[in-house]
Design a protein around this motif. Structure first.
Motif, PDB file in Angstrom:
ATOM      1  N   VAL A  24      39.966   4.150 -24.045  1.00 42.04           N
ATOM      2  CA  VAL A  24      38.672   3.628 -24.499  1.00 42.04           C
ATOM      3  C   VAL A  24      37.609   4.702 -24.324  1.00 42.04           C
ATOM      4  O   VAL A  24      37.474   5.291 -23.251  1.00 42.04           O
ATOM      5  CB  VAL A  24      38.277   2.366 -23.706  1.00 42.04           C
ATOM      6  CG1 VAL A  24      36.908   1.861 -24.158  1.00 42.04           C
ATOM      7  CG2 VAL A  24      39.321   1.265 -23.881  1.00 42.04           C
ATOM      8  N   LYS A  25      36.857   4.944 -25.399  1.00 43.94           N
ATOM      9  CA  LYS A  25      35.742   5.894 -25.360  1.00 43.94           C
ATOM     10  C   LYS A  25      34.462   5.153 -25.711  1.00 43.94           C
ATOM     11  O   LYS A  25      34.479   4.287 -26.588  1.00 43.94           O
ATOM     12  CB  LYS A  25      35.949   7.030 -26.367  1.00 43.94           C
ATOM     13  CG  LYS A  25      37.150   7.919 -26.076  1.00 43.94           C
ATOM     14  CD  LYS A  25      38.452   7.376 -26.601  1.00 43.94           C
ATOM     15  CE  LYS A  25      38.450   7.188 -28.093  1.00 43.94           C
ATOM     16  NZ  LYS A  25      39.778   6.756 -28.610  1.00 43.94           N
ATOM     17  N   VAL A  26      33.377   5.501 -25.047  1.00 41.50           N
ATOM     18  CA  VAL A  26      32.097   4.846 -25.321  1.00 41.50           C
ATOM     19  C   VAL A  26      31.058   5.888 -25.710  1.00 41.50           C
ATOM     20  O   VAL A  26      30.870   6.885 -25.006  1.00 41.50           O
ATOM     21  CB  VAL A  26      31.590   4.040 -24.106  1.00 41.50           C
ATOM     22  CG1 VAL A  26      30.171   3.527 -24.357  1.00 41.50           C
ATOM     23  CG2 VAL A  26      32.520   2.871 -23.811  1.00 41.50           C
ATOM     24  N   ILE A  27      30.406   5.643 -26.833  1.00 40.35           N
ATOM     25  CA  ILE A  27      29.262   6.455 -27.246  1.00 40.35           C
ATOM     26  C   ILE A  27      28.037   5.552 -27.252  1.00 40.35           C
ATOM     27  O   ILE A  27      28.058   4.476 -27.863  1.00 40.35           O
ATOM     28  CB  ILE A  27      29.487   7.073 -28.634  1.00 40.35           C
ATOM     29  CG1 ILE A  27      30.615   8.105 -28.556  1.00 40.35           C
ATOM     30  CG2 ILE A  27      28.209   7.719 -29.160  1.00 40.35           C
ATOM     31  CD1 ILE A  27      30.999   8.691 -29.882  1.00 40.35           C
ATOM     32  N   ILE A  28      27.004   5.970 -26.563  1.00 34.17           N
ATOM     33  CA  ILE A  28      25.756   5.205 -26.512  1.00 34.17           C
ATOM     34  C   ILE A  28      24.744   5.902 -27.412  1.00 34.17           C
ATOM     35  O   ILE A  28      24.310   7.022 -27.124  1.00 34.17           O
ATOM     36  CB  ILE A  28      25.221   5.103 -25.074  1.00 34.17           C
ATOM     37  CG1 ILE A  28      26.262   4.434 -24.168  1.00 34.17           C
ATOM     38  CG2 ILE A  28      23.906   4.320 -25.044  1.00 34.17           C
ATOM     39  CD1 ILE A  28      25.927   4.495 -22.692  1.00 34.17           C
ATOM     40  N   ALA A  29      24.418   5.267 -28.520  1.00 30.12           N
ATOM     41  CA  ALA A  29      23.416   5.802 -29.447  1.00 30.12           C
ATOM     42  C   ALA A  29      22.062   5.230 -29.037  1.00 30.12           C
ATOM     43  O   ALA A  29      21.822   4.037 -29.187  1.00 30.12           O
ATOM     44  CB  ALA A  29      23.762   5.418 -30.880  1.00 30.12           C
ATOM     45  N   LYS A  30      21.198   6.082 -28.517  1.00 28.82           N
ATOM     46  CA  LYS A  30      19.950   5.609 -27.903  1.00 28.82           C
ATOM     47  C   LYS A  30      18.738   6.123 -28.670  1.00 28.82           C
ATOM     48  O   LYS A  30      18.540   7.328 -28.817  1.00 28.82           O
ATOM     49  CB  LYS A  30      19.885   6.056 -26.445  1.00 28.82           C
ATOM     50  CG  LYS A  30      18.639   5.584 -25.703  1.00 28.82           C
ATOM     51  CD  LYS A  30      18.623   6.067 -24.262  1.00 28.82           C
ATOM     52  CE  LYS A  30      19.713   5.409 -23.434  1.00 28.82           C
ATOM     53  NZ  LYS A  30      19.572   5.739 -21.990  1.00 28.82           N
ATOM     54  N   TYR A  65      41.429  -1.881 -19.003  1.00 26.45           N
ATOM     55  CA  TYR A  65      42.548  -2.323 -18.166  1.00 26.45           C
ATOM     56  C   TYR A  65      43.862  -2.333 -18.943  1.00 26.45           C
ATOM     57  O   TYR A  65      44.923  -1.984 -18.419  1.00 26.45           O
ATOM     58  CB  TYR A  65      42.239  -3.715 -17.614  1.00 26.45           C
ATOM     59  CG  TYR A  65      43.333  -4.317 -16.770  1.00 26.45           C
ATOM     60  CD1 TYR A  65      43.663  -3.767 -15.536  1.00 26.45           C
ATOM     61  CD2 TYR A  65      44.025  -5.443 -17.196  1.00 26.45           C
ATOM     62  CE1 TYR A  65      44.661  -4.320 -14.753  1.00 26.45           C
ATOM     63  CE2 TYR A  65      45.028  -6.006 -16.425  1.00 26.45           C
ATOM     64  CZ  TYR A  65      45.341  -5.441 -15.200  1.00 26.45           C
ATOM     65  OH  TYR A  65      46.332  -5.986 -14.431  1.00 26.45           O
ATOM     66  N   ASN A  66      43.773  -2.723 -20.222  1.00 19.67           N
ATOM     67  CA  ASN A  66      44.976  -2.803 -21.049  1.00 19.67           C
ATOM     68  C   ASN A  66      45.179  -1.569 -21.926  1.00 19.67           C
ATOM     69  O   ASN A  66      46.005  -1.587 -22.842  1.00 19.67           O
ATOM     70  CB  ASN A  66      44.921  -4.060 -21.922  1.00 19.67           C
ATOM     71  CG  ASN A  66      45.112  -5.328 -21.105  1.00 19.67           C
ATOM     72  OD1 ASN A  66      46.211  -5.641 -20.667  1.00 19.67           O
ATOM     73  ND2 ASN A  66      44.022  -6.054 -20.873  1.00 19.67           N
TER      74      ASN A  66
END
Length: 486
Positions: free
Chosen positions: A408-414, A332-333
């Motif tokens: 904002v970037k999201v990486i999901i390490a699974k 949001y920010n």
């Protein structure tokens, strides 16, 4: 609320008795395993009787102990839960609050009387000096108190001040022993009159740390009380190498931290509460404050004017528990930062409980699994990438891609936790080092896996190997191969 004197595995040494005092609710502080059992039973009964929450406050030494207990009658609860509409009790608007506060204050004398009847507070007069102790500290005192010193044990708060004052007036000196805050000592001093009181406030007892029978004996001696036994001075073995806690061999978190350090060399790394806090040992954890604070701290750094790249790490369970709101706020920010969700498919640090991503409830029954990818996109994240942290090339590419993007970037390490993978029968095959090919460069050693050792200037892999194959990908000489491979 389990308090943790000495902060064995906590971020602080809070004393929850302070919260109970502030809220004016009963607090039960067990001194033994038997009391821990009995107090839970009595806490439910007290809550029903007075319509109040009851705070049960075991400390680390109680929580990590075992002992035989007498169960007593095992009651079967056949009452069905049912909500009874009562807006004046449950709709807390100012008009109702004023009435509820008055009722809370009116309950206090009855609560104190009832707590006194439970038997957790008791005293024995044996001389002109006395020791008053609470919780596990009371058990320590009983190991070292001489026969001519009176003893009061307090396990239920608030204490009946009239009863307390009557006991104190029978003595010339009183020593108060309790772990952490001087909750009991403050009450003792309020009613002590001219009786001399020793404790934390005059420097005889510490405000911090965990007590023990030996520590109690030292406190007693500092006040002129002679303990019934002494303890030898135990000094650490000289030159004993430190053994800091580290991530398991093959832990999926290790390659993530390693790669973050490579891609974001000058970055700042706020992290969170979980096994991955041990990324501190790998130089990839700069802050760990409380659950969910990795994203919020990182977002705050961005808006403070910090120019360096921010890479926040947070576990899957922690993200679902307290990270979603922070992610939404960061989006949001418009905080320019990378968030790496370490999804090891379980709540590992606290006992391998299921979480909403696993498709199982805490009781083991099937449930609809929550998609981390869908949650992140619903929060407004435009770049969401899921990678296998054991695939170093893909992990590196994803982090580099995130680094170049705005917002904002999201990486999901699974990848499965190595412990749950082992329990599930997942076998990957161990790796070995070819000593003829190994150049001794030390790159695999620097990776920090406890399965990799150095022997005769060459790397060697021990029996801890779980077969993650990350070290084989790092080796520039190609000296690490799967067992049986040529």
């Amino acid at each position: 609320s389990a308090d943790d004197p000495y902060a064995h595995s906590s971020q602080n040494e809070q004393d929850s008795r302070m919260y109970a005092k502030f809220a004016r609710i009963p607090c039960l502080d067990p001194a033994t395993i038997q009391e821990a059992h009995d107090m839970v039973r009595d806490a439910f009964a007290l809550s029903e009787e007075f319509g109040l929450p009851v705070l049960f406050r075991p400390t680390t030494r109680i929580c990590h102990s075992k002992g035989d207990v007498e169960l007593g009658p095992v009651l079967q609860n056949t009452r069905k839960g049912e909500f009874h509409r009562d807006p004046r009790q449950y709709v807390v608007i100012p008009a109702h609050t004023r009435i509820l506060h008055k009722k809370l204050n009116e309950k206090q004398p009855k609560v104190q009387k009832r707590l006194g009847e439970l038997g957790y507070n008791h005293a024995a007069v044996r001389g002109s000096r006395a020791i008053i102790a609470s919780g596990i500290a009371a058990s320590y005192v009983q190991e070292v108190i001489p026969d001519d010193v009176s003893f009061m044990k307090v396990g239920a708060f608030p204490v009946d001040e009239e009863w307390l004052a009557d006991f104190i007036r029978m003595h010339e000196e009183v020593l108060v022993i309790e772990e952490l805050a001087p909750v009991l000592e403050e009450t003792v001093r309020e009613v002590a009159g001219c009786v001399t009181v020793y404790g934390k406030k005059d420097g005889h007892a510490p405000y911090e740390g965990e007590l023990s029978p030996a520590a109690v004996a030292v406190i007693m001696a500092s006040c002129g009380f002679t303990p019934s036994r002494t303890f030898p001075d135990v000094s650490p073995i000289p030159d004993l190498p430190p053994r800091p806690p580290i991530l398991c061999a093959g832990c999926m978190h290790r390659p993530v931290f390693y790669t973050i350090r490579k891609v974001f060399k000058d970055g700042i790394y706020p992290s969170d509460i979980g096994c991955y806090t041990l990324g501190l040992q790998l130089g990839a954890v700069d802050t760990t404050i409380c659950m969910g604070a990795s994203i919020t701290v990182g977002s705050g750094m961005v808006h403070s004017g910090e120019d360096r790249e921010i890479v926040a790490t947070i576990g899957d369970s922690t993200f679902l528990h307290t990270g979603i709101q922070g992610l939404m706020n960061a989006v949001y920010n418009d905080a320019r930062m990378t968030v790496v969700i370490l999804d090891n498919r379980i709540t590992a640090m606290t006992g391998h409980q299921p979480n909403p991503t696993t498709g199982l409830t805490a009781c083991g029954t099937p449930a609809a699994p929550v998609s981390l990818e869908a949650v992140c996109r619903a929060c407004g994240v435009g770049f969401v990438e899921t990678v296998d942290p054991y695939d170093m090339a893909s992990l590196t590419t994803a982090l580099k891609d995130a680094k170049e993007r705005p917002g904002v970037k999201v990486i999901i390490a699974k990848q499965h936790c190595v412990i749950t993978a082992r329990r599930a029968g997942i076998k990957r095959g161990r790796y070995r080092v070819d000593p003829e090919t190994c150049t001794g460069c030390g790159i695999c050693i620097a990776f920090g896996c406890p399965a990799i050792e150095r022997h005769n200037e060459k790397a060697s892999i021990n029996e801890l190997c779980s077969g993650c194959a990350v070290c084989a990908q790092l080796c520039p000489a190609g000296a690490i191969r799967k067992e049986g491979a040529r």
